[in-house]
Design a protein around this motif. Structure first.
Motif, mmCIF file in Angstrom:
data_model
loop_
_atom_site.group_PDB
_atom_site.id
_atom_site.type_symbol
_atom_site.label_atom_id
_atom_site.label_comp_id
_atom_site.label_asym_id
_atom_site.label_seq_id
_atom_site.Cartn_x
_atom_site.Cartn_y
_atom_site.Cartn_z
ATOM 1 N N HIS A 1 21.720 -5.663 21.617
ATOM 2 C CA HIS A 1 21.150 -4.338 21.397
ATOM 3 C C HIS A 1 20.855 -4.150 19.909
ATOM 4 C CE1 HIS A 1 22.077 -3.088 25.504
ATOM 5 N NE2 HIS A 1 23.247 -3.691 25.353
ATOM 6 N N ALA A 2 19.679 -3.660 19.623
ATOM 7 C CA ALA A 2 19.277 -3.425 18.233
ATOM 8 C C ALA A 2 18.505 -2.112 18.166
ATOM 9 C CB ALA A 2 18.432 -4.570 17.709
ATOM 10 N N ARG A 3 18.581 -1.463 16.998
ATOM 11 C CA ARG A 3 17.847 -0.229 16.764
ATOM 12 C C ARG A 3 17.010 -0.414 15.508
ATOM 13 N NH1 ARG A 3 21.555 4.004 15.164
ATOM 14 N NH2 ARG A 3 20.756 3.731 13.044
ATOM 15 N N ILE A 4 15.741 -0.081 15.606
ATOM 16 C CA ILE A 4 14.823 -0.219 14.484
ATOM 17 C C ILE A 4 14.289 1.164 14.131
ATOM 18 C CG2 ILE A 4 12.651 -1.222 13.688
ATOM 19 C CD1 ILE A 4 13.176 -3.583 15.517
ATOM 20 N N ASP A 5 14.548 1.604 12.909
ATOM 21 C CA ASP A 5 14.070 2.899 12.422
ATOM 22 C C ASP A 5 12.869 2.671 11.512
ATOM 23 O OD1 ASP A 5 16.046 4.252 13.773
ATOM 24 O OD2 ASP A 5 17.442 4.221 12.082
ATOM 25 N N VAL A 6 11.761 3.317 11.835
ATOM 26 C CA VAL A 6 10.538 3.234 11.029
ATOM 27 C C VAL A 6 10.256 4.625 10.486
ATOM 28 C CG1 VAL A 6 8.092 2.646 10.998
ATOM 29 C CG2 VAL A 6 9.671 1.355 12.462
ATOM 30 N N SER A 7 10.259 4.752 9.177
ATOM 31 C CA SER A 7 10.006 6.032 8.523
ATOM 32 C C SER A 7 8.629 5.985 7.878
ATOM 33 C CB SER A 7 11.085 6.322 7.473
ATOM 34 O OG SER A 7 10.829 7.544 6.816
ATOM 35 N N ALA A 8 7.817 7.039 8.078
ATOM 36 C CA ALA A 8 6.446 7.080 7.563
ATOM 37 C C ALA A 8 6.127 8.514 7.169
ATOM 38 C CB ALA A 8 5.475 6.559 8.626
ATOM 39 N N PRO A 9 4.972 8.732 6.506
ATOM 40 C CA PRO A 9 4.589 10.101 6.130
ATOM 41 C C PRO A 9 4.511 11.018 7.343
ATOM 42 C CG PRO A 9 3.250 8.509 4.963
ATOM 43 C CD PRO A 9 4.053 7.730 5.959
ATOM 44 N N ALA A 10 4.607 12.313 7.101
ATOM 45 C CA ALA A 10 4.679 13.292 8.183
ATOM 46 C C ALA A 10 3.430 13.296 9.057
ATOM 47 C CB ALA A 10 4.925 14.681 7.611
ATOM 48 N N ALA B 1 0.816 -1.209 0.000
ATOM 49 C CA ALA B 1 0.000 0.000 0.000
ATOM 50 C C ALA B 1 0.846 1.254 0.000
ATOM 51 C CB ALA B 1 -0.935 -0.001 1.219
ATOM 52 N N CYS B 2 2.038 1.195 0.571
ATOM 53 C CA CYS B 2 2.828 2.414 0.674
ATOM 54 C C CYS B 2 4.292 2.078 0.539
ATOM 55 C CB CYS B 2 2.559 3.128 1.994
ATOM 56 S SG CYS B 2 2.746 2.070 3.437
ATOM 57 N N ALA B 3 4.683 1.444 -0.571
ATOM 58 C CA ALA B 3 6.048 0.967 -0.751
ATOM 59 C C ALA B 3 7.022 2.117 -0.781
ATOM 60 C CB ALA B 3 6.147 0.151 -2.031
ATOM 61 N N GLN B 4 6.599 3.283 -1.254
ATOM 62 C CA GLN B 4 7.525 4.396 -1.375
ATOM 63 C C GLN B 4 7.533 5.269 -0.126
ATOM 64 O OE1 GLN B 4 5.158 3.726 -3.775
ATOM 65 N NE2 GLN B 4 6.562 2.658 -5.151
ATOM 66 N N GLU B 5 6.662 5.030 0.816
ATOM 67 C CA GLU B 5 6.515 5.957 1.915
ATOM 68 C C GLU B 5 6.940 5.370 3.256
ATOM 69 O OE1 GLU B 5 2.533 7.328 1.945
ATOM 70 O OE2 GLU B 5 2.730 8.472 0.092
ATOM 71 N N THR B 6 6.699 4.132 3.515
ATOM 72 C CA THR B 6 6.968 3.544 4.826
ATOM 73 C C THR B 6 8.079 2.516 4.704
ATOM 74 O OG1 THR B 6 4.655 3.842 5.473
ATOM 75 C CG2 THR B 6 5.988 2.332 6.788
ATOM 76 N N THR B 7 9.114 2.689 5.497
ATOM 77 C CA THR B 7 10.246 1.762 5.465
ATOM 78 C C THR B 7 10.632 1.374 6.889
ATOM 79 O OG1 THR B 7 11.856 3.568 5.487
ATOM 80 C CG2 THR B 7 11.175 2.721 3.325
ATOM 81 N N SER C 1 11.362 14.077 13.369
ATOM 82 C CA SER C 1 11.012 14.342 11.965
ATOM 83 C C SER C 1 12.301 14.488 11.178
ATOM 84 C CB SER C 1 10.168 15.608 11.841
ATOM 85 O OG SER C 1 8.927 15.439 12.503
ATOM 86 N N GLU C 2 12.312 13.905 9.987
ATOM 87 C CA GLU C 2 13.536 13.916 9.178
ATOM 88 C C GLU C 2 13.158 13.981 7.712
ATOM 89 O OE1 GLU C 2 16.661 10.513 8.368
ATOM 90 O OE2 GLU C 2 17.006 11.383 10.358
ATOM 91 N N ASN C 3 13.612 15.042 7.042
ATOM 92 C CA ASN C 3 13.368 15.211 5.602
ATOM 93 C C ASN C 3 11.880 15.159 5.270
ATOM 94 O OD1 ASN C 3 16.157 15.373 5.132
ATOM 95 N ND2 ASN C 3 16.301 13.130 4.937
ATOM 96 N N GLY C 4 11.068 15.801 6.101
ATOM 97 C CA GLY C 4 9.638 15.848 5.849
ATOM 98 C C GLY C 4 8.900 14.566 6.147
ATOM 99 N N ALA C 5 9.545 13.611 6.789
ATOM 100 C CA ALA C 5 8.892 12.343 7.132
ATOM 101 C C ALA C 5 8.935 12.139 8.644
ATOM 102 C CB ALA C 5 9.585 11.178 6.424
ATOM 103 N N ARG C 6 8.020 11.333 9.134
ATOM 104 C CA ARG C 6 7.990 10.973 10.549
ATOM 105 C C ARG C 6 8.908 9.778 10.774
ATOM 106 N NH1 ARG C 6 6.090 14.174 14.220
ATOM 107 N NH2 ARG C 6 4.145 14.421 13.072
#
Length: 298
Positions: free
Chosen positions: A40-49, A16-22, A79-84
């Motif tokens: 220890h692990a870090r998980i980054d989730v990027s989504a629309p603003a 549904a949002c291959a280009q927006e959510t990673t 917030s990073e580069n216009g994304a949450r």
């Protein structure tokens, strides 16, 4: 497949949002973990603003498998580069007792995210780390069977005298302390200890501080009776030198004795005015206090 880099990054794609959510997973190191180690692990989730993460969907600390626990979960939002961007810092603990070097799987989980277009579920994929045994399972092959044997260990010498002596010393110190307390409190067998007449009198006078003529006269008489008991007979002013010779602990108070008998003489035979009662009462209380201290030291 074995993880080949220290910072592991796996990208998860969604129809549904291959280009927006990673989703990206960063591991502190991909291998070399032993039983009991923290992972220890870090998980980054990027989504629309305008996206909102449901905190109820975060993984809860606790057992994940029979040999893996999730110990801690920390969430930060930026917030990073216009994304949450949500950053999950996860701490796992490994309880897998490895017999050889192998990979184990860290289970994945799902996060719920809401956007203006609706709600969606973001899957954080499972990932793998390498674990190692603490020691080899089998020793190196030897030619002779006796080569596998080891000599018996020597038994440690235990000196029983030292703890026994310490126990006796502690018991003796405890008995001595008990004897000192019993003597101070006149417990048996010290109940026949000489009475501390001046200590008892000092407590009585401290509770009776009214400086009227009658009370001061009673206090002076009480001191006379205490001196008589300490002397074993009526103590007059002329008997003071002999009393001090038999009771040397009171010798430093010779001047106080003379002042007391002079005050008593003026009070009962000189018709002294009551205007000096406050001063006389204070002097009397100090004299009795010094007598009590000398009595205890003697």
């Amino acid at each position: 497949m074995r993880i080949a880099c220290v910072a592991l990054m796996l990208a998860a794609t969604f129809p549904a949002c291959a280009q927006e959510t990673t989703v990206r997973i960063h591991s502190a190191r991909p291998f070399g973990y032993f039983v009991g180690d923290l992972i220890h692990a870090r998980i980054d989730v990027s989504a629309p603003a305008d996206a909102v993460l449901s905190r109820a969907s975060l993984p809860n600390p606790g057992p994940l498998t029979g040999s893996l626990d999730l110990r801690d979960v920390k969430l930060t939002e930026t917030s990073e580069n216009g994304a949450r961007l949500w950053r999950l810092d996860l701490t796992y603990q490994n309880f897998y007792v490895a017999l050889d070097a192998r990979d184990i799987e860290i289970p994945g989980f799902e996060l719920s995210i809401s956007t203006a277009t609706g709600a969606q579920t973001v899957a954080v994929p499972a990932w793998r780390i390498g674990v190692s045994p603490l020691r080899e399972v089998a020793p190196q092959k030897q030619e002779q069977a006796s080569d596998y044997l080891r000599p018996d260990g020597s038994s440690a010498f235990v000196d029983e005298a030292t703890p026994l002596n310490l126990a006796f010393g502690a018991a003796a110190a405890a008995l001595l302390a008990l004897a000192l307390v019993a003597r101070d409190r006149a417990w048996p067998p010290f109940q026949q200890r000489k009475a501390r007449v001046f200590s008892a009198l000092a407590r009585q006078i401290s509770t009776r501080r009214a400086a009227d003529d009658a009370n001061l006269a009673v206090a002076i008489q009480s001191v006379h009776r205490a001196l008589d008991r300490a002397n074993g007979a009526i103590l007059l002013s002329g008997d003071v030198p002999e009393f001090l010779r038999r009771h040397p602990e009171f010798k430093p108070l010779r001047v106080d004795f003379e002042l007391f008998f002079e005050t008593s003489k003026r009070r009962f035979f000189g018709g002294e005015s009551s205007k000096d009662d406050d001063f006389a009462a204070e002097q009397l209380a100090q004299f009795v206090g010094r007598l009590a201290r000398r009595e205890r030291s003697g």
